[in-house]
Design a protein around this motif. Structure first.
Motif, PDB file in Angstrom:
ATOM      1  N   ILE A  18      28.002  -9.944   1.651  1.00  0.00           N
ATOM      2  CA  ILE A  18      28.068  -8.714   0.869  1.00  0.00           C
ATOM      3  C   ILE A  18      29.021  -9.020  -0.287  1.00  0.00           C
ATOM      4  O   ILE A  18      30.235  -8.856  -0.174  1.00  0.00           O
ATOM      5  CB  ILE A  18      28.548  -7.519   1.712  1.00  0.00           C
ATOM      6  CG1 ILE A  18      27.617  -7.294   2.909  1.00  0.00           C
ATOM      7  CG2 ILE A  18      28.619  -6.259   0.856  1.00  0.00           C
ATOM      8  CD1 ILE A  18      28.018  -6.133   3.808  1.00  0.00           C
ATOM      9  N   LEU A  28      30.831  -8.512  -3.649  1.00  0.00           N
ATOM     10  CA  LEU A  28      31.278  -7.328  -4.373  1.00  0.00           C
ATOM     11  C   LEU A  28      31.654  -7.689  -5.804  1.00  0.00           C
ATOM     12  O   LEU A  28      32.453  -8.594  -6.035  1.00  0.00           O
ATOM     13  CB  LEU A  28      32.485  -6.705  -3.660  1.00  0.00           C
ATOM     14  CG  LEU A  28      32.272  -6.369  -2.173  1.00  0.00           C
ATOM     15  CD1 LEU A  28      33.550  -5.780  -1.581  1.00  0.00           C
ATOM     16  CD2 LEU A  28      31.108  -5.396  -1.995  1.00  0.00           C
ATOM     17  N   HIS A  32      33.054 -12.708  -7.420  1.00  0.00           N
ATOM     18  CA  HIS A  32      32.839 -12.992  -5.992  1.00  0.00           C
ATOM     19  C   HIS A  32      32.507 -14.458  -5.704  1.00  0.00           C
ATOM     20  O   HIS A  32      32.573 -14.894  -4.557  1.00  0.00           O
ATOM     21  CB  HIS A  32      31.732 -12.103  -5.416  1.00  0.00           C
ATOM     22  CG  HIS A  32      30.355 -12.413  -5.925  1.00  0.00           C
ATOM     23  ND1 HIS A  32      29.648 -11.579  -6.764  1.00  0.00           N
ATOM     24  CD2 HIS A  32      29.530 -13.480  -5.707  1.00  0.00           C
ATOM     25  CE1 HIS A  32      28.470 -12.098  -7.030  1.00  0.00           C
ATOM     26  NE2 HIS A  32      28.373 -13.250  -6.401  1.00  0.00           N
ATOM     27  N   PHE A  88      32.222 -10.026   3.668  1.00  0.00           N
ATOM     28  CA  PHE A  88      32.545  -9.495   2.343  1.00  0.00           C
ATOM     29  C   PHE A  88      33.194 -10.587   1.499  1.00  0.00           C
ATOM     30  O   PHE A  88      34.138 -11.257   1.937  1.00  0.00           O
ATOM     31  CB  PHE A  88      33.507  -8.313   2.460  1.00  0.00           C
ATOM     32  CG  PHE A  88      32.886  -7.071   3.031  1.00  0.00           C
ATOM     33  CD1 PHE A  88      32.102  -6.251   2.230  1.00  0.00           C
ATOM     34  CD2 PHE A  88      33.075  -6.726   4.361  1.00  0.00           C
ATOM     35  CE1 PHE A  88      31.517  -5.100   2.754  1.00  0.00           C
ATOM     36  CE2 PHE A  88      32.503  -5.575   4.889  1.00  0.00           C
ATOM     37  CZ  PHE A  88      31.716  -4.759   4.082  1.00  0.00           C
ATOM     38  N   TYR A 143      37.825  -5.118  -2.305  1.00  0.00           N
ATOM     39  CA  TYR A 143      37.888  -4.865  -0.868  1.00  0.00           C
ATOM     40  C   TYR A 143      38.473  -3.476  -0.600  1.00  0.00           C
ATOM     41  O   TYR A 143      37.936  -2.690   0.190  1.00  0.00           O
ATOM     42  CB  TYR A 143      38.750  -5.921  -0.180  1.00  0.00           C
ATOM     43  CG  TYR A 143      38.173  -7.316  -0.171  1.00  0.00           C
ATOM     44  CD1 TYR A 143      36.807  -7.541  -0.306  1.00  0.00           C
ATOM     45  CD2 TYR A 143      39.005  -8.425  -0.010  1.00  0.00           C
ATOM     46  CE1 TYR A 143      36.282  -8.817  -0.285  1.00  0.00           C
ATOM     47  CE2 TYR A 143      38.489  -9.713   0.021  1.00  0.00           C
ATOM     48  CZ  TYR A 143      37.135  -9.907  -0.126  1.00  0.00           C
ATOM     49  OH  TYR A 143      36.612 -11.183  -0.109  1.00  0.00           O
ATOM     50  N   VAL A 192      35.100  -1.684   0.688  1.00  0.00           N
ATOM     51  CA  VAL A 192      34.850  -2.082   2.069  1.00  0.00           C
ATOM     52  C   VAL A 192      34.841  -0.907   3.057  1.00  0.00           C
ATOM     53  O   VAL A 192      33.923  -0.808   3.886  1.00  0.00           O
ATOM     54  CB  VAL A 192      35.852  -3.171   2.523  1.00  0.00           C
ATOM     55  CG1 VAL A 192      35.843  -3.332   4.038  1.00  0.00           C
ATOM     56  CG2 VAL A 192      35.518  -4.499   1.851  1.00  0.00           C
ATOM     57  N   ILE A 226      35.914 -10.527   6.426  1.00  0.00           N
ATOM     58  CA  ILE A 226      36.356 -10.556   5.026  1.00  0.00           C
ATOM     59  C   ILE A 226      36.773 -11.979   4.667  1.00  0.00           C
ATOM     60  O   ILE A 226      37.491 -12.636   5.427  1.00  0.00           O
ATOM     61  CB  ILE A 226      37.528  -9.578   4.800  1.00  0.00           C
ATOM     62  CG1 ILE A 226      37.008  -8.151   4.690  1.00  0.00           C
ATOM     63  CG2 ILE A 226      38.306  -9.938   3.542  1.00  0.00           C
ATOM     64  CD1 ILE A 226      38.073  -7.117   4.419  1.00  0.00           C
TER      65      ILE A 226
END
Length: 244
Positions: free
Chosen positions: A121, A123, A129, A173, A180, A184, A202
């Motif tokens: 995922i 971000l 990212h 993530f 975050y 998140v 994470i």
């Protein structure tokens, strides 16, 4: 200077062995075996944590490569007329731990038609990212996992839709710390309602980890994570059986 240091350390070891009566006596006592086992444990830990890098094994693994047969090292049989016994020094490949993970993944592929999967995922935009996404991709591919990627989500809603479309039980993530904090909690809350068995991780080490664990984060993956133990545990949770 390095050659001098190496020679001095080697000379210390030779003198230590001589003080025990020579190599044969040292082997009988088991001191040589103990020293080798200590070094092996340290090196194995460094490989498992990816401090020592083996290209193609625990770093930059190619999960699409075709496995080849491995020849087993056979222990030499001891003569029956020996008058003493020496504890053998087992031949070990330092890469065996990650080979074990890859073999399990290959067996899972043969029996189910797909590798164990995890989804990213991501971000934010690609520059925000990509560093952590690249790290996580290499981390999981070392264990034979298929990593599902994307170009990043700019909103919580888009991330939720993207995660649902992947239809997985394990997500990581990847993004900036501020992303975050902002995104998140909302993503975790929505996806947990969709599937309470989803695992969330994470990328990166956080000082205030409870801020995220309270929202549904299982753990954090970073440079200090034992890659082998982490992936082995995850394989077991996903039903990927160890296979020779």
């Amino acid at each position: 200077a390095l050659t001098k240091e190496l020679a001095e350390k080697a000379w210390e070891l030779l003198n230590e062995i001589e003080s025990q009566g020579g190599m044969l006596e040292a082997l009988k006592l088991g001191s040589v075996q103990e020293s080798i086992a200590t070094v092996l444990l340290e090196r194995q830990q460094n490989v498992n944590f990816r401090k020592d890098k083996i290209v193609g094994t625990n770093m930059y693994a190619n999960i699409k490569e075709t496995p080849i047969g491995q020849s087993e090292t056979k222990d030499k049989k001891q003569s029956s007329d020996v008058r003493f016994s020496i504890k053998p020094i087992k031949a070990v490949r330092i890469s065996e731990s990650f080979e074990q993970l890859r073999n399990a993944s290959e067996y899972y592929l043969r029996t189910t038609g797909e590798r164990p999967k995890v989804g990213l995922i991501n971000l934010g935009t690609i520059p925000k990212h990509k560093p952590r996404a690249d790290f996580i991709t290499g981390f999981f591919e070392a264990g034979g996992f298929h990593v599902m990627k994307n170009d990043g989500y700019l909103t919580v809603k888009d991330a939720i839709v993207g995660a649902k479309s992947m239809n997985l039980t394990t997500y990581i993530f990847c993004g900036m710390d501020e992303s975050y904090a902002e995104m998140v909690p909302g993503i975790c809350s929505e996806l947990k309602e969709f599937n309470k068995d989803i695992r969330f991780f994470i990328a990166g080490k956080k000082e205030n980890e409870t801020q995220f664990t309270d929202t549904g984060i299982n753990d954090f993956i970073h440079m200090g994570t034992n890659c082998f133990e982490f992936l082995q545990q995850l394989q077991q949770e996903m039903g990927v059986k160890q296979h020779d």
